[in-house]
Design a protein around this motif. Structure first.
Motif, PDB file in Angstrom:
ATOM      1  N   GLY A  44      45.926  46.947  42.513  1.00 39.47           N
ATOM      2  CA  GLY A  44      45.180  46.801  43.760  1.00 39.47           C
ATOM      3  C   GLY A  44      46.053  47.040  44.983  1.00 39.47           C
ATOM      4  N   ASP A  58      38.564  54.413  50.469  1.00 39.21           N
ATOM      5  CA  ASP A  58      38.337  54.432  49.024  1.00 39.21           C
ATOM      6  C   ASP A  58      39.210  53.415  48.283  1.00 39.21           C
ATOM      7  N   ILE A  61      38.021  49.818  48.891  1.00 38.37           N
ATOM      8  CA  ILE A  61      36.807  49.525  48.122  1.00 38.37           C
ATOM      9  C   ILE A  61      37.161  49.310  46.664  1.00 38.37           C
ATOM     10  N   LEU A  62      38.070  50.131  46.131  1.00 39.36           N
ATOM     11  CA  LEU A  62      38.532  49.950  44.756  1.00 39.36           C
ATOM     12  C   LEU A  62      39.197  48.589  44.581  1.00 39.36           C
ATOM     13  N   VAL A  64      38.509  45.856  46.198  1.00 42.66           N
ATOM     14  CA  VAL A  64      37.453  44.838  46.154  1.00 42.66           C
ATOM     15  C   VAL A  64      36.813  44.802  44.772  1.00 42.66           C
ATOM     16  N   PHE A  65      36.562  45.975  44.182  1.00 44.83           N
ATOM     17  CA  PHE A  65      36.027  46.015  42.820  1.00 44.83           C
ATOM     18  C   PHE A  65      37.019  45.439  41.816  1.00 44.83           C
ATOM     19  N   LEU A  66      38.300  45.681  42.021  1.00 49.18           N
ATOM     20  CA  LEU A  66      39.320  45.092  41.138  1.00 49.18           C
ATOM     21  C   LEU A  66      39.316  43.572  41.227  1.00 49.18           C
ATOM     22  N   ALA A  68      36.710  41.713  41.981  1.00 44.16           N
ATOM     23  CA  ALA A  68      35.502  41.250  41.294  1.00 44.16           C
ATOM     24  C   ALA A  68      35.684  41.312  39.780  1.00 44.16           C
ATOM     25  N   MET A  69      36.296  42.381  39.292  1.00 42.27           N
ATOM     26  CA  MET A  69      36.554  42.512  37.864  1.00 42.27           C
ATOM     27  C   MET A  69      37.531  41.436  37.396  1.00 42.27           C
ATOM     28  N   THR A  70      38.514  41.134  38.207  1.00 40.94           N
ATOM     29  CA  THR A  70      39.481  40.100  37.865  1.00 40.94           C
ATOM     30  C   THR A  70      38.825  38.736  37.780  1.00 40.94           C
TER      31      THR A  70
END
Length: 101
Positions: A44, A58, A61-62, A64-66, A68-70
């Motif tokens: 991240g 980009d 945003i990645l 933030v998705f990381l 959430a996945m974490t």
């Protein structure tokens, strides 16, 4: 960018190496999960640094998705650790060899 990109990449490399060392050196499942978390945070950090360098959103945003996945990975992993602790009575990774052939 205020901090040079080389310093950020060096920090991410150090975090990645610490995460790998934690996964390989520790035997308890919780410490292995912490090592994986450190490695995801390093990824991240690189994404955010690249995003800031190229002035694009980009990478952020990645990141933030990381995150959430974490969070999802932590919830599932801790539930698995609690289940395995109740089933085997330990969280030492070497005790879980039921899939060996």
């Amino acid at each position: 960018m205020i901090v040079p990109i080389g310093h950020v990449l060096l920090l991410a490399l150090i975090l990645l190496l610490l995460g790998i060392a934690c996964v390989l050196a520790r035997r308890t499942l919780i410490m292995m999960l912490i090592g994986v978390e450190i490695m995801i945070n390093a990824a991240g950090l690189v994404a955010v640094a690249g995003s800031a360098l190229h002035r694009q959103l980009d990478g952020q945003i990645l990141a933030v998705f990381l995150m959430a996945m974490t969070a999802a990975e932590v919830a599932i992993s801790l539930a698995m650790v609690v289940y395995l602790r109740r089933r085997k009575g330990t969280i030492i990774a070497d005790a879980f060899d039921g899939m060996k052939g």
